[in-house]
Write a protein that holds these residues in place. Sequence first.
Motif, PDB file in Angstrom:
ATOM      1  N   ASN A 183      -1.337  -4.070   0.961  1.00  0.00           N
ATOM      2  CA  ASN A 183      -2.733  -3.847   0.475  1.00  0.00           C
ATOM      3  C   ASN A 183      -3.444  -4.203   1.753  1.00  0.00           C
ATOM      4  N   CYS A 235      -3.183  -0.495   3.817  1.00  0.00           N
ATOM      5  CA  CYS A 235      -3.847   0.669   3.147  1.00  0.00           C
ATOM      6  C   CYS A 235      -5.320   0.219   3.277  1.00  0.00           C
ATOM      7  N   LYS A 266      -5.940   7.214  -3.594  1.00  0.00           N
ATOM      8  CA  LYS A 266      -4.827   6.082  -3.408  1.00  0.00           C
ATOM      9  C   LYS A 266      -4.075   5.802  -4.745  1.00  0.00           C
ATOM     10  N   SER A 313       0.037   4.652  -6.911  1.00  0.00           N
ATOM     11  CA  SER A 313       1.238   3.820  -6.694  1.00  0.00           C
ATOM     12  C   SER A 313       2.138   4.639  -7.682  1.00  0.00           C
ATOM     13  N   ASN A 363       7.107   1.442  -7.032  1.00  0.00           N
ATOM     14  CA  ASN A 363       6.816   0.321  -5.786  1.00  0.00           C
ATOM     15  C   ASN A 363       6.294   0.984  -4.806  1.00  0.00           C
ATOM     16  N   LYS A 364       5.782   2.118  -4.534  1.00  0.00           N
ATOM     17  CA  LYS A 364       5.251   2.796  -3.247  1.00  0.00           C
ATOM     18  C   LYS A 364       3.627   2.848  -3.491  1.00  0.00           C
ATOM     19  N   VAL A 365       3.194   2.821  -2.545  1.00  0.00           N
ATOM     20  CA  VAL A 365       1.633   3.023  -2.510  1.00  0.00           C
ATOM     21  C   VAL A 365       1.566   4.331  -1.701  1.00  0.00           C
ATOM     22  N   LYS A 384       5.702   1.763   1.697  1.00  0.00           N
ATOM     23  CA  LYS A 384       6.801   0.838   1.168  1.00  0.00           C
ATOM     24  C   LYS A 384       6.612  -0.769   1.788  1.00  0.00           C
TER      25      LYS A 384
END
Length: 87
Positions: free
Chosen positions: A35, A38, A56, A58, A61-63, A80
């Motif tokens: 967070n 990002c 943005k 997800s 489990n990745k952004v 990650k």
Amino acid sequence: MCIRDSNYTIMRIDNSFPNFNVGEDDIDILCLDMNTTCNHIITVLNNKYPYLNYRKFSIDNKVHIDISEQSNFIIKFDFKLFQQFLF
């Protein structure tokens, strides 16, 4: 070794960086605090490159942050969580 209270980040970039293939390349980022990382990138985009757009989202489990200009995809950041060092 125990890493705490810091947002350590590891980036995997291509040998030709900062040159890249527009619309094809991505930058892989492993970090302890997705967070914060990002939000930092989004802040830089908003403050220094207001003509760029971002999305943005997800997945698994990745952004991801996709960056575009006038609906033309430029590059993607893939984040990650670097879980090995979380205690």
